[in-house]
Scaffold this active site. Structure first.
Site, PDB file in Angstrom:
ATOM      1  N   ASP A   8       0.884  -1.168   0.000  1.00 24.22           N
ATOM      2  CA  ASP A   8       0.000   0.000   0.000  1.00 24.22           C
ATOM      3  C   ASP A   8       0.922   1.219   0.000  1.00 24.22           C
ATOM      4  OD1 ASP A   8      -2.294   1.490   0.048  1.00 24.22           O
ATOM      5  OD2 ASP A   8      -3.206   0.464   1.733  1.00 24.22           O
ATOM      6  N   GLU A  10       0.130   4.350   2.366  1.00 24.92           N
ATOM      7  CA  GLU A  10      -0.111   5.282   3.470  1.00 24.92           C
ATOM      8  C   GLU A  10       0.799   5.020   4.667  1.00 24.92           C
ATOM      9  OE1 GLU A  10      -2.311   3.565   1.791  1.00 24.92           O
ATOM     10  OE2 GLU A  10      -3.967   4.827   1.126  1.00 24.92           O
ATOM     11  N   HIS A  60      -2.209   0.049  -4.016  1.00 29.57           N
ATOM     12  CA  HIS A  60      -2.572   1.412  -3.622  1.00 29.57           C
ATOM     13  C   HIS A  60      -3.167   2.209  -4.779  1.00 29.57           C
ATOM     14  CE1 HIS A  60      -2.422   5.336  -1.745  1.00 29.57           C
ATOM     15  NE2 HIS A  60      -1.752   5.785  -2.796  1.00 29.57           N
ATOM     16  N   HIS A 104      -1.869   0.621   6.695  1.00 26.63           N
ATOM     17  CA  HIS A 104      -2.375   1.700   7.557  1.00 26.63           C
ATOM     18  C   HIS A 104      -3.519   1.183   8.413  1.00 26.63           C
ATOM     19  CE1 HIS A 104      -5.778   1.817   4.850  1.00 26.63           C
ATOM     20  NE2 HIS A 104      -4.903   1.701   3.872  1.00 26.63           N
ATOM     21  N   HIS A 116      -8.338   4.380   6.713  1.00 29.54           N
ATOM     22  CA  HIS A 116      -9.583   4.090   5.995  1.00 29.54           C
ATOM     23  C   HIS A 116      -9.677   2.576   5.881  1.00 29.54           C
ATOM     24  CE1 HIS A 116      -6.555   4.120   2.779  1.00 29.54           C
ATOM     25  NE2 HIS A 116      -7.307   3.226   2.172  1.00 29.54           N
ATOM     26  N   GLU A 135      -7.814  -3.245   6.810  1.00 22.61           N
ATOM     27  CA  GLU A 135      -7.565  -3.924   5.535  1.00 22.61           C
ATOM     28  C   GLU A 135      -6.684  -5.156   5.754  1.00 22.61           C
ATOM     29  OE1 GLU A 135      -6.023  -0.882   2.915  1.00 22.61           O
ATOM     30  OE2 GLU A 135      -7.938   0.157   2.844  1.00 22.61           O
TER      31      GLU A 135
HETATM   32 ZN   LIG Z   1      -3.578   2.925  -0.098  1.00 30.67          ZN
END
Ligand SMILES: [Zn+2]
Length: 274
Positions: A8, A10, A60, A104, A116, A135
Site C-alpha cells: 500500500d 499510506e 494502492h 495503515h 480508511h 484492511e
Molecule cells: Zn492505499
C-alpha cells in the site's frame, strides 16, 4: 522460498497527506520513491533469509506506484486496476509467506495516518466476527484460504496492533507514530528501511513458528456505511442482510467467499459518488 508482497502507500515513513500519495500531485514523485525503497528493503531482508522468488502486488489507489525495473530481487510486479482479488490478487498456496508493506489503520482506529478501510467515501466501520478490522485483517481471510502466514507488516503502531489481532506472530516494522489522521512522527527513511529489512529477515528466519490466520468460520463481516444509500445498495447482493439504517452483514462459511462478497460490496459502493 517464495514471498508474496502486498504494498500500500499510506504506511510509508514520511507520508502524512493524500497529496503525497496520489498520481497527479507534484509531491507524489518524491513519496513514491520512499515507498519503492521500503518495498525493496523488505525484499532485501527476505533475500538475506534465503528467499528466492517474489511477487509484488501493488495495492494502492491506481495500483501503479512502483517502478518495475528497480524492484529488488528480480520481483514480478502485479500492477493496475481492475483486480478482482484486490489487495490479495495473485496469492496462491505456492507462496511461503506474505508481507504487508506500507499498510495503515482502519477507519475506526483512534489515530492512524490516512486511516480508511477499502473505501473511505462509503465505509465508516467494519467488524469481522464482532471485532473492528483493518484492511490487513480482511486480507487475512485470503491468507487463511491459501494457508499462507502473514509474517511481516510495516506502517504505524495502529497498523501493528490491528494486524496482530488476526496474525498474532506477525513481525512489525513500526516506522512512524501517528499523531492524527493527518500527522505523524516518522523515522528517517533510511532508518525505516533498515528496520524493515531486519524485520523481514527475522520473520523468515522464524517462519515455522509463525501461525497462519485462523479466523473462526462461518465468519461475519458487519459494515457500517456513512449513509443508508450505501447500505440499501449493498443488499442487492444476494445474502447480504440489512441490520440497521447504515449497516449490513455478510456471513459465509468459506473465508475466500466471504472476502469476495466483501470486495463485491466495496466495488458496488464506488458507484455512488457524492
Ligand atoms: Zn492505499
Amino acid at each position: 522460498m517464495k514471498i508474496y508482497i502486498s504494498s500500500d502507500m499510506e504506511g510509508t515513513a514520511g507520508v502524512v497527506d493524500w497529496t503525497q500519495c496520489l498520481h497527479g500531485n507534484p509531491e507524489y514523485g518524491y513519496y513514491r520513491e520512499l515507498l519503492q525503497n521500503e518495498v525493496n528493503a523488505s525484499i532485501e531482508g527476505a533475500l538475506a533469509a534465503g528467499a528466492t522468488e517474489f511477487l509484488v502486488n501493488d495495492s494502492h489507489s491506481s495500483m501503479q506506484n512502483l517502478k518495475p525495473a528497480t524492484l529488488a530481487g528480480n520481483a514480478r510486479y502485479l500492477s493496475g486496476k481492475h483486480k478482482p482479488m484486490y489487495m490479495m490478487q495473485g496469492l496462491d498456496s505456492s507462496f511461503d509467506a506474505i508481507f504487508f508493506v506500507s499498510y495503515h489503520g482502519s477507519m475506526s482506529s483512534d489515530s492512524s495516518v490516512l486511516s480508511h478501510t477499502y473505501n473511505p467515501r462509503a465505509i465508516a466501520d467494519i467488524k469481522l466476527n464482532g471485532v473492528i478490522v483493518s484492511e490487513a485483517g480482511l486480507n487475512c481471510l485470503v491468507a487463511q484460504h491459501y494457508g499462507v502466514p502473514v509474517v511481516l507488516v510495516t506502517g504505524d503502531e495502529t497498523t501493528r496492533i490491528e494486524t496482530e489481532v488476526w496474525s498474532p506472530d506477525v513481525r512489525a516494522a513500526v516506522v512512524k507514530e501517528s499523531v492524527s489522521r493527518l500527522a505523524a512522527n516518522s523515522m528517517h527513511p533510511v532508518e525505516a528501511c533498515t528496520l524493515i529489512k531486519s524485520k523481514a529477515t527475522e520473520a523468515l528466519n522464524n517462519l515455522s513458528a509463525i501461525r497462519k490466520p485462523a479466523i473462526s468460520m462461518p465468519g461475519t463481516i458487519e459494515i457500517t456505511f456513512h449513509n443508508g444509500d450505501f447500505a440499501e445498495q449493498a443488499t442487492w447482493i444476494p445474502g447480504t442482510t440489512r441490520t440497521g439504517a447504515k449497516k449490513v452483514e455478510i456471513t459465509d462459511s468459506d473465508p475466500l467467499n466471504l472476502f469476495k462478497r466483501f470486495i463485491t460490496t466495496v466495488i458496488l459502493s464506488r458507484t455512488i459518488v457524492e
